[in-house]
Design a protein around this motif. Sequence first.
Motif, mmCIF file in Angstrom:
data_model
loop_
_atom_site.group_PDB
_atom_site.id
_atom_site.type_symbol
_atom_site.label_atom_id
_atom_site.label_comp_id
_atom_site.label_asym_id
_atom_site.label_seq_id
_atom_site.Cartn_x
_atom_site.Cartn_y
_atom_site.Cartn_z
ATOM 1 N N ARG A 14 -17.140 10.485 -26.195
ATOM 2 C CA ARG A 14 -15.746 10.396 -26.655
ATOM 3 C C ARG A 14 -15.614 9.357 -27.764
ATOM 4 N N CYS A 15 -16.393 8.291 -27.673
ATOM 5 C CA CYS A 15 -16.389 7.271 -28.729
ATOM 6 C C CYS A 15 -16.886 7.869 -30.038
ATOM 7 N N ALA A 18 -14.061 9.903 -31.437
ATOM 8 C CA ALA A 18 -12.975 9.065 -31.956
ATOM 9 C C ALA A 18 -13.359 8.416 -33.286
ATOM 10 N N GLN A 21 -13.417 10.932 -36.108
ATOM 11 C CA GLN A 21 -12.057 11.235 -36.553
ATOM 12 C C GLN A 21 -11.508 10.150 -37.467
ATOM 13 N N VAL A 22 -11.797 8.881 -37.147
ATOM 14 C CA VAL A 22 -11.342 7.774 -38.000
ATOM 15 C C VAL A 22 -11.948 7.916 -39.394
ATOM 16 N N SER A 56 -8.428 0.638 -38.753
ATOM 17 C CA SER A 56 -8.370 1.841 -37.911
ATOM 18 C C SER A 56 -9.342 1.756 -36.738
ATOM 19 N N LEU A 57 -10.531 1.219 -36.979
ATOM 20 C CA LEU A 57 -11.512 1.081 -35.905
ATOM 21 C C LEU A 57 -11.038 0.091 -34.845
ATOM 22 N N ALA A 59 -8.049 -0.746 -34.086
ATOM 23 C CA ALA A 59 -6.920 -0.172 -33.341
ATOM 24 C C ALA A 59 -7.391 0.678 -32.159
ATOM 25 N N LEU A 60 -8.607 1.221 -32.261
ATOM 26 C CA LEU A 60 -9.160 2.046 -31.174
ATOM 27 C C LEU A 60 -10.173 1.294 -30.307
#
Length: 193
Positions: A14-15, A18, A21-22, A56-57, A59-60
């Motif tokens: 999942r990482c 994610a 996608q970033v 962005s990174l 933030a996740l």
Amino acid sequence: MATTFFIKNMVCNRCITAVTQVFDQIGLHPDHVTLGEVTIPQTDIPPQTIEHLDTSLVALGFERIDDRRARLIESIKNTVIRIVHNPDGIDRKFNWSHLLSEALHYEYNYLSNLFSSVEGITLEHYIIRQKIERVKELLFYDELSLSEIAHTLGYSSVAHLSGQFKKVTGLTPSELKKSRESEAQRKPLDKIA
């Protein structure tokens, strides 16, 4: 020519999704993404794009790594996590020092000393804690017996697993399973230290 970014806290598929996608959202379409690494075809990336990527990174819950030692520590963690949590095709009786040395192309003593000095925990204890988190997960799913879990994670016996589990958690696997509080006691993989 390509650029490789090293990303901290990538611990599962999942990482990978994610982080991919970033990169895609920013317009840095990756050629290859694995735990801890992203390769893109561009080499000349504007500073404002790097800044946007970092924001962005973060933030996740991820972080770009620039330091060589930090990248190596992250590679050690990712290798341990991959082996403990996805052991398919790996002989259960392997030697951690040999496996890590071979995978990372450094002497095990160097890896172990670096890990201990940076993380404040020995590499051996980190591996044990990862294995204990995996045991908690498998106990929670209730699909395998304790002897099957011991075999899956390379323990020599159920007694060895139970002893190590109690030393780390304060409970035996059976006590934890009975309490059904395992969900609350599990830790995210990137928070194990």
